[in-house]
Design an enzyme around this catalytic site. Structure first.
Site, PDB file in Angstrom:
ATOM      1  N   GLU A   1       0.820  -1.215   0.000  1.00 23.70           N
ATOM      2  CA  GLU A   1       0.000   0.000   0.000  1.00 23.70           C
ATOM      3  C   GLU A   1       0.860   1.274   0.000  1.00 23.70           C
ATOM      4  O   GLU A   1       0.639   2.184   0.813  1.00 23.70           O
ATOM      5  CB  GLU A   1      -0.963  -0.001   1.196  1.00 23.70           C
TER       6      GLU A   1
ATOM      7  N   GLU B   1      -6.049  -8.417   0.472  1.00 21.68           N
ATOM      8  CA  GLU B   1      -6.496  -8.397   1.864  1.00 21.68           C
ATOM      9  C   GLU B   1      -7.989  -8.119   1.896  1.00 21.68           C
ATOM     10  O   GLU B   1      -8.469  -7.208   1.234  1.00 21.68           O
ATOM     11  CB  GLU B   1      -5.772  -7.299   2.679  1.00 21.68           C
TER      12      GLU B   1
END
Length: 489
Positions: free
Chosen positions: A124, A269
């Site tokens: 990220e 995720e």
């Protein structure tokens, strides 16, 4: 106990049954994220066995820690190995560093039987909270790792990817068909997507309906789950009744608009935490994760991307040393507790259809807890500072409004803080001092949903614990000498 033919054949049979379950249901193999930001991690061999016992076929890592990688040798699990953000600059600025990393963490482990399928470059990196820290290094790092894989002869065997938060794309109208990549990183995203596409990689995205509910208390709860018929989003002929499908398809539209509509997508995720917030509990986590598993078990996929969904649940185990900057819930994403107990029943659609299987052979410290002395008055002026210290050094994220320990009285809150610090410090007598405010007890203070834990034995955490001793040379030296002594005894 030996590893005879019978055990090996049984393992193959379980794996085969698990695969057939997925194939018949049209589901992509389900994976799990295995994070290790814990003070007392389960032994890696224990975690690998737990992954297999529960029918997981894939695992996603955030680094390439030696103990973890060694435990995955010949496990049969597909592995996505990670390069942390703090290594992106090194990978981006020096191709030799990238080649060395690939040799050390991919080639050598592949040769030893670790089934590495992906290298996740960064994690990220374009979060807006990073304030652009990784904007200049992420793409060059991906490019150099890809080049290193090709040079190592692994270009067709191991693919690159970059797990990205869903905030890299958006729709100004909430309709998925209006989705596109964020304007401030649009060109950078297209460069990354092209590199992934040219090299057979995949786009990895992390999707979190919980965060939407956490940020906006007015967010429709049923839409966060898979029951949003009362608040759907209508996009042309498509009606979206859950956030996952709409968010996922916003990405598909963004890819399609920019000429990459067929790029494979991995859900890196997805999950729901069980503590640390009013909307984080075992009931809601079970509702969400079971809803997701049931949703993808149909094999229908999403309206814009029919077919099996490739996904990794977040996460396998709680991590008590994660940053709580995003929120206290960060340490409670696991479907298992820190010591490998299922928090709730979950049918993964695999060989474990009877429910989650706990970790085996976990060793604990003594059954004793650190609590506030009954004789200490609650208005003692020393209490506040000592509780503050305990919580700053340990984990008090289960204390708060509508959390698992939110029903404790003042004495219980103090005891919880003291005990957490005491357990984190391996039940050292000194760690239950607190200026003579505390004492140890053999009576479990746990009550209701609030668990006063007992820590895992130190030697159970040895293989991963060593990495945390790097700053203390003498302690590491003593441990090495001890190991040598034991090996010659």
């Amino acid at each position: 106990m030996g590893s005879g033919f019978g055990h090996g054949a049984a393992a193959v049979a379980v794996a085969l049954v698990s695969w057939l379950c997925f194939a018949s249901a049209g589901v992509g193999a389900i994976g799990a994220n295995w994070g290790t930001q814990t003070s007392h991690p389960l032994p890696p061999d224990t975690v690998v066995r737990m992954l297999k016992d529960n029918g997981f076929q894939k695992v996603k890592l955030f680094d390439a820690e030696e103990g973890t990688m060694n435990a995955l040798k010949k496990s049969g699990l597909e592995v996505m190995v990670g390069i942390p953000n703090d290594m992106l600059l090194t990978m981006a600025s020096n191709i030799k560093s990238a080649e060395k990393w690939v040799y050390t963490n991919v080639s050598s482990y592949l040769n030893d039987g670790v089934n590495i399928r992906y290298v996740a470059v960064g994690n990220e990196p374009f979060l807006e909270t990073y304030n652009g820290s990784f904007l200049q290094t992420t793409y060059p790092a991906i490019r150099n790792i890809q080049s290193a894989l090709i040079k190592a002869g692994l270009g067709n065997q191991v693919r690159v990817t970059c797990p990205l938060n869903a905030d890299v794309y958006a729709s100004p109208t909430t309709k998925p068909s209006d989705g596109d990549f964020r304007t401030d990183i649009h060109d950078l995203m297209i460069a990354i997507v092209k590199l992934l596409s040219d090299n057979g990689g995949a786009f990895t995205v992390n999707i979190y309906p919980f965060i939407s509910l956490y940020i906006d208390p007015n967010f429709p709860v049923d839409y966060a789950f898979f029951e949003g018929a009362s608040s759907p989003i209508v996009d042309g002929s498509i009606t979206y009744t859950n956030m996952f499908d709409a968010n996922h398809d916003t990405l598909i539209w963004a890819l399609k608009k920019n000429g990459f509509g067929n790029l494979p997508v991995i859900v890196g995720e997805i999950g729901w935490p069980t503590d640390g917030d009013r909307n984080a509990n075992a009931q809601m986590a079970q509702r969400f994760n079971q809803g997701f598993m049931t949703h993808i078990a149909s094999g229908r996929g999403t309206p814009m991307r029919p077919g099996p969904v490739d996904a990794y649940l977040f996460s396998l185990i709680d991590e008590d040393e994660k940053s709580i900057q995003p929120g206290n819930f960060e340490r409670h994403w696991g479907i298992f507790t820190y010591d490998g107990w299922p928090k709730y029943q979950l049918n993964l659609g695999t060989a474990n259809s009877g429910g989650l299987v706990r970790a085996k052979g976990v060793k604990y410290l003594e059954k004793k807890w650190c609590v506030l002395k009954p004789s200490v008055p609650l208005n003692d002026p020393k209490i506040a500072d000592n509780v503050g210290y305990a919580c700053s050094m340990a984990d008090c994220t289960s204390l708060g409004y509508k959390t698992s320990c939110g029903m404790l009285d003042e004495s219980g809150n103090i005891s919880y803080a003291f005990n957490n610090y005491y357990q984190k410090n391996d039940q050292d007598d000194v760690a239950c001092g607190f200026q003579n405010l505390a004492t140890t007890t053999g009576q479990d203070p746990s009550t209701g949903t609030c668990r006063f834990g007992i820590m895992i034995e130190v030697d159970s955490a040895f293989s991963l614990g060593l990495q945390r001793l790097g700053s203390n040379f003498f302690l590491m030296l003593l441990l090495v000498l001890l190991q040598l002594c034991l090996s010659f005894s």
